[in-house]
Motif scaffolding. Structure first.
Motif, PDB file in Angstrom:
ATOM      1  N   LEU A 253       0.784  -1.109   0.074  1.00  0.00           N
ATOM      2  CA  LEU A 253       0.005   0.046   0.052  1.00  0.00           C
ATOM      3  C   LEU A 253       0.774   1.117   0.042  1.00  0.00           C
ATOM      4  CD1 LEU A 253      -2.782  -1.025   2.444  1.00  0.00           C
ATOM      5  CD2 LEU A 253      -3.071  -0.619   0.116  1.00  0.00           C
ATOM      6  N   THR A 254       1.982   1.298   0.933  1.00  0.00           N
ATOM      7  CA  THR A 254       2.832   2.592   0.805  1.00  0.00           C
ATOM      8  C   THR A 254       3.370   2.653  -0.345  1.00  0.00           C
ATOM      9  OG1 THR A 254       3.415   2.079   3.225  1.00  0.00           O
ATOM     10  CG2 THR A 254       4.743   3.174   1.981  1.00  0.00           C
ATOM     11  N   ASN A 255       3.926   1.635  -1.091  1.00  0.00           N
ATOM     12  CA  ASN A 255       4.798   1.786  -2.321  1.00  0.00           C
ATOM     13  C   ASN A 255       3.666   2.220  -3.436  1.00  0.00           C
ATOM     14  OD1 ASN A 255       7.196   1.016  -1.769  1.00  0.00           O
ATOM     15  ND2 ASN A 255       6.872  -1.090  -1.768  1.00  0.00           N
ATOM     16  N   LEU A 259       3.739   5.814  -5.492  1.00  0.00           N
ATOM     17  CA  LEU A 259       3.996   5.834  -6.820  1.00  0.00           C
ATOM     18  C   LEU A 259       2.773   6.647  -7.717  1.00  0.00           C
ATOM     19  CD1 LEU A 259       5.698   4.516  -9.093  1.00  0.00           C
ATOM     20  CD2 LEU A 259       3.762   2.556  -9.511  1.00  0.00           C
ATOM     21  N   ASP A 260       1.705   6.367  -6.975  1.00  0.00           N
ATOM     22  CA  ASP A 260       0.557   7.230  -7.517  1.00  0.00           C
ATOM     23  C   ASP A 260       0.543   8.593  -7.412  1.00  0.00           C
ATOM     24  OD1 ASP A 260      -0.682   4.646  -8.542  1.00  0.00           O
ATOM     25  OD2 ASP A 260      -1.905   4.400  -6.597  1.00  0.00           O
ATOM     26  N   ALA A 261       1.461   8.878  -6.381  1.00  0.00           N
ATOM     27  CA  ALA A 261       1.384  10.487  -6.262  1.00  0.00           C
ATOM     28  C   ALA A 261       2.343  11.225  -7.217  1.00  0.00           C
ATOM     29  CB  ALA A 261       1.911  10.663  -4.755  1.00  0.00           C
ATOM     30  N   LEU A 262       2.997  10.421  -7.758  1.00  0.00           N
ATOM     31  CA  LEU A 262       4.021  11.082  -8.760  1.00  0.00           C
ATOM     32  C   LEU A 262       3.306  11.499 -10.023  1.00  0.00           C
ATOM     33  CD1 LEU A 262       7.103   8.781  -8.286  1.00  0.00           C
ATOM     34  CD2 LEU A 262       6.878  10.902  -7.389  1.00  0.00           C
ATOM     35  N   LYS A 263       3.385  12.699 -10.488  1.00  0.00           N
ATOM     36  CA  LYS A 263       2.795  13.097 -11.820  1.00  0.00           C
ATOM     37  C   LYS A 263       3.532  12.395 -12.966  1.00  0.00           C
ATOM     38  CE  LYS A 263       0.160  15.308  -8.925  1.00  0.00           C
ATOM     39  NZ  LYS A 263      -1.319  14.782  -8.773  1.00  0.00           N
ATOM     40  N   THR A 264       4.473  11.968 -12.936  1.00  0.00           N
ATOM     41  CA  THR A 264       5.179  11.463 -14.018  1.00  0.00           C
ATOM     42  C   THR A 264       4.654  10.303 -14.753  1.00  0.00           C
ATOM     43  OG1 THR A 264       6.651  10.311 -12.739  1.00  0.00           O
ATOM     44  CG2 THR A 264       7.584  12.502 -13.534  1.00  0.00           C
ATOM     45  N   LYS A 265       4.819  10.034 -16.095  1.00  0.00           N
ATOM     46  CA  LYS A 265       4.351   8.769 -16.727  1.00  0.00           C
ATOM     47  C   LYS A 265       4.685   7.593 -16.377  1.00  0.00           C
ATOM     48  CE  LYS A 265       3.802   7.133 -21.455  1.00  0.00           C
ATOM     49  NZ  LYS A 265       4.159   7.435 -22.975  1.00  0.00           N
ATOM     50  N   ASN A 284      11.376 -10.902  -8.987  1.00  0.00           N
ATOM     51  CA  ASN A 284      10.859  -9.708  -9.097  1.00  0.00           C
ATOM     52  C   ASN A 284       9.793  -9.841  -9.771  1.00  0.00           C
ATOM     53  OD1 ASN A 284      10.743  -7.096  -8.996  1.00  0.00           O
ATOM     54  ND2 ASN A 284      12.584  -6.486 -10.385  1.00  0.00           N
ATOM     55  N   LYS A 285       8.840  -8.558  -9.713  1.00  0.00           N
ATOM     56  CA  LYS A 285       7.643  -8.763 -10.376  1.00  0.00           C
ATOM     57  C   LYS A 285       7.721  -9.027 -11.742  1.00  0.00           C
ATOM     58  CE  LYS A 285       4.920  -5.919  -7.067  1.00  0.00           C
ATOM     59  NZ  LYS A 285       3.998  -4.722  -6.927  1.00  0.00           N
ATOM     60  N   GLU A 286       6.702  -9.913 -12.371  1.00  0.00           N
ATOM     61  CA  GLU A 286       6.671 -10.155 -13.647  1.00  0.00           C
ATOM     62  C   GLU A 286       6.452  -8.936 -14.757  1.00  0.00           C
ATOM     63  OE1 GLU A 286       5.030 -13.641 -16.716  1.00  0.00           O
ATOM     64  OE2 GLU A 286       3.961 -13.160 -14.721  1.00  0.00           O
ATOM     65  N   THR A 287       5.562  -7.942 -14.035  1.00  0.00           N
ATOM     66  CA  THR A 287       5.456  -6.712 -14.645  1.00  0.00           C
ATOM     67  C   THR A 287       5.879  -5.822 -13.698  1.00  0.00           C
ATOM     68  OG1 THR A 287       3.788  -7.443 -15.992  1.00  0.00           O
ATOM     69  CG2 THR A 287       3.766  -5.177 -15.691  1.00  0.00           C
ATOM     70  N   LEU A 288       7.106  -4.880 -13.939  1.00  0.00           N
ATOM     71  CA  LEU A 288       7.497  -3.982 -12.965  1.00  0.00           C
ATOM     72  C   LEU A 288       6.957  -2.615 -13.666  1.00  0.00           C
ATOM     73  CD1 LEU A 288       9.604  -3.134 -10.796  1.00  0.00           C
ATOM     74  CD2 LEU A 288      11.332  -3.216 -12.443  1.00  0.00           C
ATOM     75  N   ALA A 289       6.252  -2.030 -12.655  1.00  0.00           N
ATOM     76  CA  ALA A 289       5.828  -0.426 -13.017  1.00  0.00           C
ATOM     77  C   ALA A 289       6.583   0.387 -12.404  1.00  0.00           C
ATOM     78  CB  ALA A 289       4.314  -0.360 -12.452  1.00  0.00           C
ATOM     79  N   LEU A 290       7.375   1.446 -13.048  1.00  0.00           N
ATOM     80  CA  LEU A 290       8.142   2.576 -12.456  1.00  0.00           C
ATOM     81  C   LEU A 290       7.686   3.887 -12.940  1.00  0.00           C
ATOM     82  CD1 LEU A 290      11.793   0.876 -12.731  1.00  0.00           C
ATOM     83  CD2 LEU A 290      10.362   1.001 -10.829  1.00  0.00           C
TER      84      LEU A 290
END
Length: 818
Positions: A253-255, A259-265, A284-290
């Motif tokens: 939840l924290t992560n 991540l959602d708070a960042l305005k970048t793409k 690691n995650k199979e789909t890594l969202a950054l």
């Protein structure tokens, strides 16, 4: 960071002592140490530099990937549920007992088993390992005689045992930890604790961690620690703090919130999977969202020469490209261009040429080695080091969690507490503390090391001259023979009694010799450096070799038997094979050790002996009537008899008896009339099986340049000789005319397997296509599968493939692949 630890291995006395115990003795060892003392580094050095044949296992998929080993359950084929002490590991229920020959050879030939993260291994699981090793090695020795190194820290992660599992296990174990297992209780292990801490340097902080570790947090230490209590602390984005929490959902939840708070793409990076890589072991995650601005943590050491990052290093994403992520870390003056890293999933196999235990890559997981790092669970922080961390230990629910969380930090200054730490929050298992205290009081020293080294080498020398294992198979064969004299023919009793007498004599000599060496070794250096012991060893090798050749080997050559009782034949053959394996092993030892005893050489020979007999074709130990030279025909007809019996649901001697088999080999009948003259054949047998028998004899004569047709017509010289016909070509022509294998067999009065064998020989010339004899779909599947599999022989290969493929199809594809 990694390189500095490796260099310390040579200067740290605890690590040096552990290294010598592992590499120069056969002691069972529990290698432990506080967080940051170099246990993982020791394991990596052992894998890279030890000369012992080593297998590494771990309790979970992720731990196995990190240790570059395999899981306990997959290697030993153990069930995930409770393994009760009275469970029969040979039974199929709960256990997958179909071990491949490759796996059995690995188990039989390995010197060292390393179990990483031993603190997570349940007591019953360690006993399951012990049972399996005993099954394939020495049933009378703990862990089958394999040296076991257990690595871990009992004050960190503990075994997960569900209530219903413990309700079954508590009848047998005092607790769920590995040290409560029956095997560990009996193995007389030593515990070596690595005491030098590389992660923390502040003595005050180290002292606080030790007090927490031992569940004895003093008021003074508590006050110092809680000076780091800052409940409303909010770090700046560039400071690189990571929050450690007890529950996975809190960290997620924290992560996600940050991540959602960042305005970048947002940009997704998809993992590339190949081969076998189970989902539960994904590193690691199979789909890594950054996103740009995300706080991330490296989850792997840099594989490049620059070593720019290590597992646990915190940074911030400053740029995202298609296949790379640019990260900047707080204390660095450079950017890190991060590309995908590869995690390998391995399996152990045996190199066909060198016979070394090798790690085969069976799958891989390729992904950017980063994860979101505003928060992480205490469990997943195991083994990591952080410069700055926020600890939320409120709700710590398991043994050792508070200690693990705090010990991740390099210093007090980099530590922030979201909740105060009190002694009530420190959950420690009293049985673990008692075990550790006892182990600390009994740490081995240099004196015990030398004693263990001597005992190890003397034990190996004793193994060279030990003939005790010969007695059981010899006695077993004699027992079968005495109870079934009327059913067994051949030279059995005299050769075996001569061998048994010789073995008994050698046993007495070896016992006396071993006692002499023990006495001498009290005043000498290690056996392999003692001139006196080496001199006596060389003389002993000469004496034993002479006795072995003059009596045991010569008598075994005379031993042969025959019987129509299939069960007796199998039992005697099995025991005969065991004797032959023991003989080949002793011959190898006495041939290669004539210049003296060396530990490394002997261990290599012992491993080589596991594969020695398996590579040789089995000698025919069944008795052949005096004067019979057609041993090859004997075997061909025996195979034919077994095939006919199997197809018609008969006992093999119902097709034709052993006496008839000898007579056929001796007289080479060429007509059914001549077959009728053979003892025990009879009209019914000749009508049913005569054509097939004559076909085998004809093929044998053709292949060995025996004029079959001349023999056939010898009694009728007035008839004109028929031209010699190629029997295989006959089958080919009928097949080309459109007849099926079954129809050809019926027309030619031959067995279908014989026709099939005829047609297979035309594949290499292109006259027959593989897909003429099997389905195209099966051919394509097998053509892809077989090259990926390591196997000892056809039977081993068949076991590793789906049951839908039959032996004939597998043989065809193998022929095609050649």
């Amino acid at each position: 960071m990694i390189n500095s630890k490796l260099s310390i291995v040579n200067t740290n006395p605890d690590i040096n002592l552990a290294w010598q115990f592992v590499t120069e003795t056969d002691r069972i060892i529990f290698l432990t140490g506080k967080a940051g003392t170099g246990k993982t580094t020791f394991l990596h050095k052992l894998k890279n530099e030890s000369l012992k044949r080593t297998v590494v296992v771990a309790p979970t998929g992720v731990a196995a990937i990190n240790a570059k080993g395999v899981t306990i359950h997959s290697f030993f084929q153990l069930p995930f549920g409770p393994i009760l002490p009275d469970a029969d590991v040979k039974a199929s229920q709960g256990f997958n007992r179909k071990f491949s020959k490759t796996k059995i050879n690995i188990i039989k030939s390995m010197d060292l088993l390393v179990i990483d993260e031993i603190s997570m291994v349940r007591a019953d699981l360690l006993d399951g390992i012990d049972k399996t090793l005993r099954r394939f090695r020495n049933k009378n020795k703990i862990f089958g005689g394999v040296q076991v190194l257990m690595i871990g820290d009992l004050q960190q992660l503990s075994p997960v045992i569900k209530d219903h599992e413990w309700s079954l296990l508590k009848k047998y174990y005092a607790n769920g930890y590995f040290f409560s297992s029956h095997a560990y209780q009996q193995c007389q292990s030593i515990t070596i604790e690595l005491k030098h801490i590389y992660r923390q340097e502040n003595p005050e902080f180290i002292n606080i961690l030790n007090e927490i570790r031992n569940n004895r947090l003093s008021k003074e230490a508590e006050l110092i620690l809680n000076q780091r209590f800052q409940p409303d602390f909010s770090p700046n984005a560039d400071e690189g703090y990571i929050q450690l929490t007890t529950h996975n959902n809190r960290a997620e939840l924290t992560n996600q919130k940050e991540l959602d708070a960042l305005k970048t793409k947002i940009q997704n990076f998809e993992a590339q999977l190949s081969g076998k890589f189970p989902e539960h072991a994904y590193p690691n995650k199979e789909t890594l969202a950054l996103k740009v601005g995300a706080q991330v943590m490296f989850i792997k050491n840099d594989s490049s020469q620059e070593k720019r990052y290590f597992n646990g290093k915190i940074g911030k994403v400053i740029k995202l490209n298609k296949d790379e992520v640019v990260v900047r870390c707080p204390d660095d003056d450079f950017n890190i261009v991060t590309k995908p890293e590869i995690w390998d999933n391995i399996n152990y196999s045996v190199n066909q040429e060198t016979k070394a235990i090798t790690e085969d890559k069976i799958g891989s997981f390729t992904q950017i080695p980063l994860r979101l790092a505003w928060a992480i669970t205490i469990h997943k922080s195991q083994g990591l080091t952080f410069e700055k961390a926020i600890i939320d230990a409120q709700g710590a629910f398991a043994h050792g969690q508070t200690y693990v969380a705090l010990s991740r930090c390099k210093s007090l200054e980099g530590l922030v507490l979201k909740s105060k730490i009190t002694s009530s929050q420190i959950i420690s298992d009293s049985q673990v503390i008692l075990f550790n205290e006892s182990a600390n009081e009994n740490q081995p020293d240099e004196v015990e090391l030398e004693t263990s080294q001597k005992r190890f080498q003397l034990g190996l020398i004793s193994e060279v001259f030990d003939f005790y294992s010969f007695l059981y198979p010899m006695n077993r064969i004699l027992d079968i023979y005495y109870k079934n004299r009327g059913s067994i023919e051949g030279k059995v009793e005299a050769p075996l009694i001569a061998m048994k007498d010789a073995v008994t004599k050698l046993l007495k000599v070896s016992n006396s010799f071993n006692n002499q060496l023990k006495t001498i070794s009290n005043e000498e250096n290690l056996p392999e450096t003692s001139n006196i012991i080496q001199e006596r060893f060389i003389k002993a090798v000469s004496y034993f070799k002479k006795e072995l050749d003059s009596t045991i080997v010569s008598s075994f050559k005379e031993f042969n038997f025959t019987t129509d009782n299939q069960a007796l034949e199998k039992d005697i053959s099995n025991q005969s094979d065991i004797i032959e394996e023991h003989l080949e092993t002793k011959i190898l030892y006495f041939k290669e050790l004539t210049d003296g005893f060396k530990t490394r050489l002997f261990l290599d020979l012992r491993a080589k002996a596991v594969f020695l007999v398996k590579e040789k074709p089995k000698k025919l130990k069944k008795a052949i009537i005096d004067g019979t030279t057609n041993v090859e025909l004997f075997e061909l007809l025996r195979v034919l008899r077994n095939n006919i019996a199997q197809e018609n649901d008969l006992v093999h001697y119902q097709v034709f008896t052993q006496k008839a088999l000898y007579a056929i080999c001796e007289t080479l009948p060429t007509t059914k009339k001549e077959l009728l003259d053979i003892v025990d054949m009879g009209k019914v047998r000749v009508e049913k099986y005569g054509t097939a028998i004559l076909e085998v004899i004809q093929e044998f004569c053709e292949e060995n340049d025996i004029e079959f047709e001349e023999v056939l017509e010898l009694s009728k010289p007035e008839k004109k000789k028929e031209p010699k016909v190629d029997t295989k070509l006959q089958s080919l022509n009928l097949f080309k005319s459109g007849k099926t294998i079954a129809e050809i067999a019926n027309v030619r009065e031959l067995n279908e397997n014989t026709i099939f064998g005829h047609l297979v020989t035309f594949i290499s010339s292109g006259k027959i296509k593989v897909t003429d004899l099997m389905s195209a779909s099966h051919f394509k599947e097998l053509e892809k599968l077989i090259p990926k599999i390591s196997y000892e022989n056809l039977s081993d290969l068949k076991k590793q493939l789906d049951d839908k493929y039959d032996y004939g199809e597998i043989r065809l594809v193998l022929e095609s692949l050649k």
